[in-house]
Design a protein around this motif. Structure first.
Motif, PDB file in Angstrom:
ATOM      1  N   HIS A   1     -12.795   0.581  -0.071  1.00 27.00           N
ATOM      2  CA  HIS A   1     -12.576   0.579  -1.514  1.00 27.00           C
ATOM      3  C   HIS A   1     -12.773   1.982  -2.090  1.00 27.00           C
ATOM      4  CE1 HIS A   1     -12.294  -0.958  -5.551  1.00 27.00           C
ATOM      5  NE2 HIS A   1     -13.389  -0.309  -5.867  1.00 27.00           N
ATOM      6  N   LYS A   2     -13.705   2.749  -1.525  1.00 26.39           N
ATOM      7  CA  LYS A   2     -14.027   4.074  -2.065  1.00 26.39           C
ATOM      8  C   LYS A   2     -12.976   5.132  -1.753  1.00 26.39           C
ATOM      9  CE  LYS A   2     -18.287   4.665  -0.493  1.00 26.39           C
ATOM     10  NZ  LYS A   2     -19.585   5.293  -0.252  1.00 26.39           N
ATOM     11  N   ILE A   3     -12.359   5.052  -0.572  1.00 22.42           N
ATOM     12  CA  ILE A   3     -11.457   6.131  -0.172  1.00 22.42           C
ATOM     13  C   ILE A   3     -10.222   6.151  -1.071  1.00 22.42           C
ATOM     14  CG2 ILE A   3     -12.256   6.369   2.201  1.00 22.42           C
ATOM     15  CD1 ILE A   3     -10.086   4.543   3.107  1.00 22.42           C
ATOM     16  N   PRO A   4      -9.759   7.349  -1.425  1.00 26.37           N
ATOM     17  CA  PRO A   4      -8.652   7.475  -2.382  1.00 26.37           C
ATOM     18  C   PRO A   4      -7.383   6.739  -1.977  1.00 26.37           C
ATOM     19  CG  PRO A   4      -9.651   9.604  -1.969  1.00 26.37           C
ATOM     20  CD  PRO A   4     -10.293   8.631  -1.025  1.00 26.37           C
ATOM     21  N   LEU A   5      -7.081   6.673  -0.689  1.00 22.41           N
ATOM     22  CA  LEU A   5      -5.856   6.012  -0.274  1.00 22.41           C
ATOM     23  C   LEU A   5      -5.920   4.502  -0.436  1.00 22.41           C
ATOM     24  CD1 LEU A   5      -5.062   7.979   2.992  1.00 22.41           C
ATOM     25  CD2 LEU A   5      -3.880   8.127   0.812  1.00 22.41           C
ATOM     26  N   GLY A   6      -7.118   3.952  -0.478  1.00 18.99           N
ATOM     27  CA  GLY A   6      -7.210   2.501  -0.490  1.00 18.99           C
ATOM     28  C   GLY A   6      -7.886   1.917  -1.702  1.00 18.99           C
ATOM     29  N   GLY A   7      -8.666   2.681  -2.391  1.00 21.40           N
ATOM     30  CA  GLY A   7      -9.520   2.088  -3.406  1.00 21.40           C
ATOM     31  C   GLY A   7      -8.901   1.985  -4.778  1.00 21.40           C
ATOM     32  N   HIS A   8      -9.476   1.126  -5.547  1.00 22.76           N
ATOM     33  CA  HIS A   8      -9.150   0.965  -6.959  1.00 22.76           C
ATOM     34  C   HIS A   8      -7.696   0.581  -7.214  1.00 22.76           C
ATOM     35  CE1 HIS A   8     -13.143   2.456  -7.567  1.00 22.76           C
ATOM     36  NE2 HIS A   8     -12.846   3.530  -6.876  1.00 22.76           N
ATOM     37  N   ILE A   9      -7.039  -0.010  -6.233  1.00 21.95           N
ATOM     38  CA  ILE A   9      -5.678  -0.490  -6.415  1.00 21.95           C
ATOM     39  C   ILE A   9      -5.714  -2.006  -6.234  1.00 21.95           C
ATOM     40  CG2 ILE A   9      -3.269  -0.247  -5.705  1.00 21.95           C
ATOM     41  CD1 ILE A   9      -4.423   2.372  -6.603  1.00 21.95           C
ATOM     42  N   ARG A  10      -6.562  -2.642  -6.966  1.00 19.33           N
ATOM     43  CA  ARG A  10      -6.735  -4.084  -6.891  1.00 19.33           C
ATOM     44  C   ARG A  10      -7.092  -4.510  -5.472  1.00 19.33           C
ATOM     45  NH1 ARG A  10      -3.263  -6.958 -11.428  1.00 19.33           N
ATOM     46  NH2 ARG A  10      -3.307  -5.280 -12.921  1.00 19.33           N
ATOM     47  N   VAL A  11      -6.450  -5.556  -4.989  1.00 19.97           N
ATOM     48  CA  VAL A  11      -6.796  -6.126  -3.693  1.00 19.97           C
ATOM     49  C   VAL A  11      -5.834  -5.682  -2.599  1.00 19.97           C
ATOM     50  CG1 VAL A  11      -6.974  -8.313  -2.428  1.00 19.97           C
ATOM     51  CG2 VAL A  11      -7.850  -8.143  -4.759  1.00 19.97           C
ATOM     52  N   THR A  12      -4.593  -5.527  -2.926  1.00 22.23           N
ATOM     53  CA  THR A  12      -3.551  -5.378  -1.920  1.00 22.23           C
ATOM     54  C   THR A  12      -3.738  -4.189  -0.995  1.00 22.23           C
ATOM     55  OG1 THR A  12      -2.012  -6.428  -3.431  1.00 22.23           O
ATOM     56  CG2 THR A  12      -1.062  -5.256  -1.579  1.00 22.23           C
ATOM     57  N   LYS A  13      -3.911  -3.001  -1.538  1.00 21.83           N
ATOM     58  CA  LYS A  13      -3.976  -1.813  -0.689  1.00 21.83           C
ATOM     59  C   LYS A  13      -5.215  -1.802   0.217  1.00 21.83           C
ATOM     60  CE  LYS A  13      -1.746   2.495  -1.304  1.00 21.83           C
ATOM     61  NZ  LYS A  13      -1.407   3.586  -2.180  1.00 21.83           N
ATOM     62  N   PRO A  14      -6.413  -2.022  -0.313  1.00 16.16           N
ATOM     63  CA  PRO A  14      -7.567  -2.055   0.592  1.00 16.16           C
ATOM     64  C   PRO A  14      -7.461  -3.185   1.624  1.00 16.16           C
ATOM     65  CG  PRO A  14      -8.308  -1.913  -1.689  1.00 16.16           C
ATOM     66  CD  PRO A  14      -6.824  -2.112  -1.710  1.00 16.16           C
ATOM     67  N   PHE A  15      -6.923  -4.317   1.209  1.00 18.71           N
ATOM     68  CA  PHE A  15      -6.775  -5.437   2.131  1.00 18.71           C
ATOM     69  C   PHE A  15      -5.864  -5.066   3.295  1.00 18.71           C
ATOM     70  CE2 PHE A  15      -4.260  -9.128   3.488  1.00 18.71           C
ATOM     71  CZ  PHE A  15      -5.264  -9.867   4.086  1.00 18.71           C
ATOM     72  N   HIS A  16      -4.727  -4.477   2.996  1.00 20.74           N
ATOM     73  CA  HIS A  16      -3.783  -4.122   4.062  1.00 20.74           C
ATOM     74  C   HIS A  16      -4.332  -3.036   4.976  1.00 20.74           C
ATOM     75  CE1 HIS A  16      -0.573  -6.806   3.025  1.00 20.74           C
ATOM     76  NE2 HIS A  16      -0.629  -6.408   1.762  1.00 20.74           N
ATOM     77  N   ARG A  17      -5.069  -2.104   4.419  1.00 16.20           N
ATOM     78  CA  ARG A  17      -5.670  -1.064   5.261  1.00 16.20           C
ATOM     79  C   ARG A  17      -6.726  -1.653   6.181  1.00 16.20           C
ATOM     80  NH1 ARG A  17      -7.838   3.601   3.370  1.00 16.20           N
ATOM     81  NH2 ARG A  17      -7.185   4.489   5.322  1.00 16.20           N
ATOM     82  N   LEU A  18      -7.536  -2.540   5.662  1.00 17.35           N
ATOM     83  CA  LEU A  18      -8.523  -3.221   6.503  1.00 17.35           C
ATOM     84  C   LEU A  18      -7.826  -4.079   7.555  1.00 17.35           C
ATOM     85  CD1 LEU A  18     -11.245  -4.383   3.982  1.00 17.35           C
ATOM     86  CD2 LEU A  18     -11.674  -3.155   6.097  1.00 17.35           C
ATOM     87  N   GLN A  19      -6.824  -4.802   7.119  1.00 12.76           N
ATOM     88  CA  GLN A  19      -6.115  -5.726   7.996  1.00 12.76           C
ATOM     89  C   GLN A  19      -5.406  -4.999   9.146  1.00 12.76           C
ATOM     90  OE1 GLN A  19      -2.763  -7.790   6.252  1.00 12.76           O
ATOM     91  NE2 GLN A  19      -3.475  -9.725   7.134  1.00 12.76           N
ATOM     92  N   ASP A  20      -5.094  -3.737   8.974  1.00 12.41           N
ATOM     93  CA  ASP A  20      -4.477  -2.960  10.055  1.00 12.41           C
ATOM     94  C   ASP A  20      -5.410  -2.794  11.245  1.00 12.41           C
ATOM     95  OD1 ASP A  20      -2.118  -2.619   8.659  1.00 12.41           O
ATOM     96  OD2 ASP A  20      -2.623  -0.591   7.969  1.00 12.41           O
ATOM     97  N   ASN A  21      -6.721  -2.852  11.006  1.00 13.80           N
ATOM     98  CA  ASN A  21      -7.680  -2.547  12.065  1.00 13.80           C
ATOM     99  C   ASN A  21      -8.678  -3.649  12.381  1.00 13.80           C
ATOM    100  OD1 ASN A  21      -6.992   0.363  12.468  1.00 13.80           O
ATOM    101  ND2 ASN A  21      -7.447   0.379  10.289  1.00 13.80           N
ATOM    102  N   PHE A  22      -8.899  -4.557  11.440  1.00 15.20           N
ATOM    103  CA  PHE A  22      -9.946  -5.556  11.599  1.00 15.20           C
ATOM    104  C   PHE A  22      -9.424  -6.938  11.237  1.00 15.20           C
ATOM    105  CE2 PHE A  22     -12.017  -1.571  10.561  1.00 15.20           C
ATOM    106  CZ  PHE A  22     -12.966  -1.483  11.564  1.00 15.20           C
ATOM    107  N   PHE A  23     -10.132  -7.937  11.748  1.00 12.67           N
ATOM    108  CA  PHE A  23      -9.850  -9.322  11.371  1.00 12.67           C
ATOM    109  C   PHE A  23     -11.161 -10.073  11.246  1.00 12.67           C
ATOM    110  CE2 PHE A  23      -9.620 -13.780  12.336  1.00 12.67           C
ATOM    111  CZ  PHE A  23      -8.636 -14.206  11.475  1.00 12.67           C
ATOM    112  N   TRP A  24     -11.314 -10.782  10.152  1.00 15.17           N
ATOM    113  CA  TRP A  24     -12.368 -11.787  10.033  1.00 15.17           C
ATOM    114  C   TRP A  24     -11.851 -12.862   9.088  1.00 15.17           C
ATOM    115  CZ3 TRP A  24     -13.391  -6.963   7.651  1.00 15.17           C
ATOM    116  CH2 TRP A  24     -13.586  -6.987   6.279  1.00 15.17           C
ATOM    117  N   SER A  25     -12.344 -14.065   9.279  1.00 15.15           N
ATOM    118  CA  SER A  25     -11.919 -15.182   8.437  1.00 15.15           C
ATOM    119  C   SER A  25     -12.295 -14.895   6.987  1.00 15.15           C
ATOM    120  CB  SER A  25     -12.592 -16.473   8.898  1.00 15.15           C
ATOM    121  OG  SER A  25     -12.187 -16.778  10.211  1.00 15.15           O
TER     122      SER A  25
END
Length: 92
Positions: free
Chosen positions: A61-85
């Motif tokens: 959420h903090k990094i400029p490329l992913g943060g503060h853009i609601r849910v979509t951008k941080p979610f997709h960046r996380l989803q590229d590398n990690f998975f949890w229910s």
């Protein structure tokens, strides 16, 4: 990564899945194991109660490329590398 591995290896659910994958790889075709990390579809699989997820949410959420853009951008960046229910709910 060492801290993440240690947390996962101390988790009972993680140990059980790791053992199941080792014993019956044919029943867990979506999973792979590398360096004691479980991967699902080439993403690191995390347990629901892993405290590392909070750190990941904060960092992504903090990094400029992913943060503060609601849910979509941080979610997709996380989803590229990690998975949890319930990842999307946690990001939200």
């Amino acid at each position: 990564m060492e801290q993440l591995q240690q947390l996962l290896l101390e988790n009972q659910d993680y140990q059980e899945l790791l053992e199941q994958i080792h014993q019956h790889p044919e029943a867990h075709l979506d999973f792979a194991i590398q360096c004691d990390l479980i991967f699902i579809h080439e993403k690191i699989w995390l347990t629901l109660d892993n405290p590392f997820t909070s750190l990941l949410l904060e960092e992504f959420h903090k990094i400029p490329l992913g943060g503060h853009i609601r849910v979509t951008k941080p979610f997709h960046r996380l989803q590229d590398n990690f998975f949890w229910s319930y990842m999307r709910s946690d990001v939200r």
